[in-house]
Design a protein around this motif. Structure first.
Motif, PDB file in Angstrom:
ATOM      1  N   MET A   1       0.858  -1.227   0.168  1.00  0.00           N
ATOM      2  CA  MET A   1       0.016   0.220  -0.123  1.00  0.00           C
ATOM      3  C   MET A   1       0.982   1.397  -0.014  1.00  0.00           C
ATOM      4  N   ALA A   2       0.409   2.178  -0.685  1.00  0.00           N
ATOM      5  CA  ALA A   2       1.139   3.534  -0.239  1.00  0.00           C
ATOM      6  C   ALA A   2       1.063   3.925   0.903  1.00  0.00           C
ATOM      7  N   ASP A  77      -1.101  -2.065   6.687  1.00  0.00           N
ATOM      8  CA  ASP A  77      -1.452  -3.103   6.209  1.00  0.00           C
ATOM      9  C   ASP A  77      -1.395  -4.404   6.595  1.00  0.00           C
ATOM     10  N   GLY A  78      -2.600  -4.936   6.344  1.00  0.00           N
ATOM     11  CA  GLY A  78      -2.968  -6.035   7.298  1.00  0.00           C
ATOM     12  C   GLY A  78      -4.489  -5.062   8.386  1.00  0.00           C
ATOM     13  N   THR A  79      -4.663  -3.850   8.336  1.00  0.00           N
ATOM     14  CA  THR A  79      -5.481  -3.474   9.637  1.00  0.00           C
ATOM     15  C   THR A  79      -6.700  -3.213   8.655  1.00  0.00           C
ATOM     16  N   GLY A 169      -4.505  -4.802  -1.507  1.00  0.00           N
ATOM     17  CA  GLY A 169      -4.474  -3.368  -1.358  1.00  0.00           C
ATOM     18  C   GLY A 169      -5.865  -2.878  -0.454  1.00  0.00           C
ATOM     19  N   ASN A 170      -6.211  -1.720  -0.861  1.00  0.00           N
ATOM     20  CA  ASN A 170      -7.543  -1.663   0.064  1.00  0.00           C
ATOM     21  C   ASN A 170      -8.365  -2.284  -0.340  1.00  0.00           C
ATOM     22  N   GLN A 171      -9.585  -2.586   0.261  1.00  0.00           N
ATOM     23  CA  GLN A 171     -10.921  -3.484   0.172  1.00  0.00           C
ATOM     24  C   GLN A 171     -11.718  -2.227   0.564  1.00  0.00           C
ATOM     25  N   GLY A 189      -7.497   5.290  -3.587  1.00  0.00           N
ATOM     26  CA  GLY A 189      -6.662   5.271  -4.651  1.00  0.00           C
ATOM     27  C   GLY A 189      -7.180   6.290  -5.921  1.00  0.00           C
ATOM     28  N   GLY A 190      -7.491   7.535  -5.158  1.00  0.00           N
ATOM     29  CA  GLY A 190      -7.162   8.477  -6.678  1.00  0.00           C
ATOM     30  C   GLY A 190      -8.889   8.294  -7.234  1.00  0.00           C
TER      31      GLY A 190
END
Length: 246
Positions: A1-2, A77-79, A169-171, A189-190
């Motif tokens: 993740m950025a 990440d993982g949260t 990535g983010n879900q 994600g923009g």
């Protein structure tokens, strides 16, 4: 993740992605988007092109306020998390029928979250009251974003969840009054081709600040990162049930 904090330049324009929900909407212009970003004078609006409305300007100001408050959130990440509008931590606990966790299990989890059986770890979450509602978090898993959890939390209100999946990535997900209105969303994600103008504006305002964007969708205004980085107001344990059904 950025890393949080990178803002998409209005000159780049919307990216293409797979979760567009609205087709055929009038596209946002770079000039109009830039008015909501950190360089509002980067572009000159074409003649006859409307600027930001009063509501859009307020949304941009709120975005700057949220991202500043959460600027110190780093790698997450993982949260898993759920931002819930209009209810406090105690009401969230009541809706989830959650109880205080076993002290020894909680201590073990906090010391080594991935050394505990997943069936146990996914049912322990942190809950914190913030201005506008509450936040349910789990530093080691997707528990708060499970549809059954969000359905119970969202009764009569709205809940925006996210799992920062280290692999994909983010879900994100949006649940309103128990009904899933959006799944496999991408906070942080923009802008994406196919988004409605208001969605493009929100995505641009928050750039890669995914947690701030989650808060925006639920109308939350955390004063600092603590609801997400800990310690929460309360640690609680969810009862055993199938949270993928609701």
């Amino acid at each position: 993740m950025a890393p949080q904090g990178r803002h998409r330049d209005a000159r780049v324009g919307p990216a293409r992605c797979g979760h567009a929900r609205t087709r055929g909407a009038r596209p946002e212009t770079g000039g109009r988007l830039s008015l909501a970003g950190p360089t509002p004078h980067l572009f000159r609006l074409p003649e006859g092109e409307p600027g930001l409305s009063e509501a859009d300007s307020a949304a941009a100001q709120e975005g700057r306020r949220r991202t500043a408050a959460l600027a110190e959130i780093g790698y997450c990440d993982g949260t898993g998390l759920a931002c819930v509008a209009g209810i406090d931590a105690q009401e969230a606990v009541r809706r989830l029928a959650a109880l205080p966790p076993d002290a020894a299990l909680l201590a073990e989890l906090l010391d080594d979250p991935y050394g505990v059986d997943t069936d146990d770890s996914l049912r322990i979450v942190g809950v914190t009251t913030v201005p506008g509602g509450c936040v349910v978090t789990q530093p080691w898993g997707y528990g708060p974003q499970m549809p059954g959890v969000q359905a119970m939390l969202s009764a009569g209100t709205v809940c925006y969840g996210m799992y920062a999946n280290p692999k994909s990535g983010n879900q994100g997900s949006l649940v309103r009054d128990g009904v899933v209105e959006g799944w496999d969303l991408h906070p942080g994600g923009g802008p994406c081709t196919g988004m409605a103008p208001e969605e493009v504006l929100t995505a641009y305002i928050y750039g890669s600040h995914e947690i701030a964007e989650c808060c925006a969708h639920a109308g939350l205004f955390p004063a600092d990162p603590r609801p997400f980085t800990g310690p929460p107001d309360l640690w609680v344990e969810l009862p055993e049930r199938d949270y993928w059904q609701h």
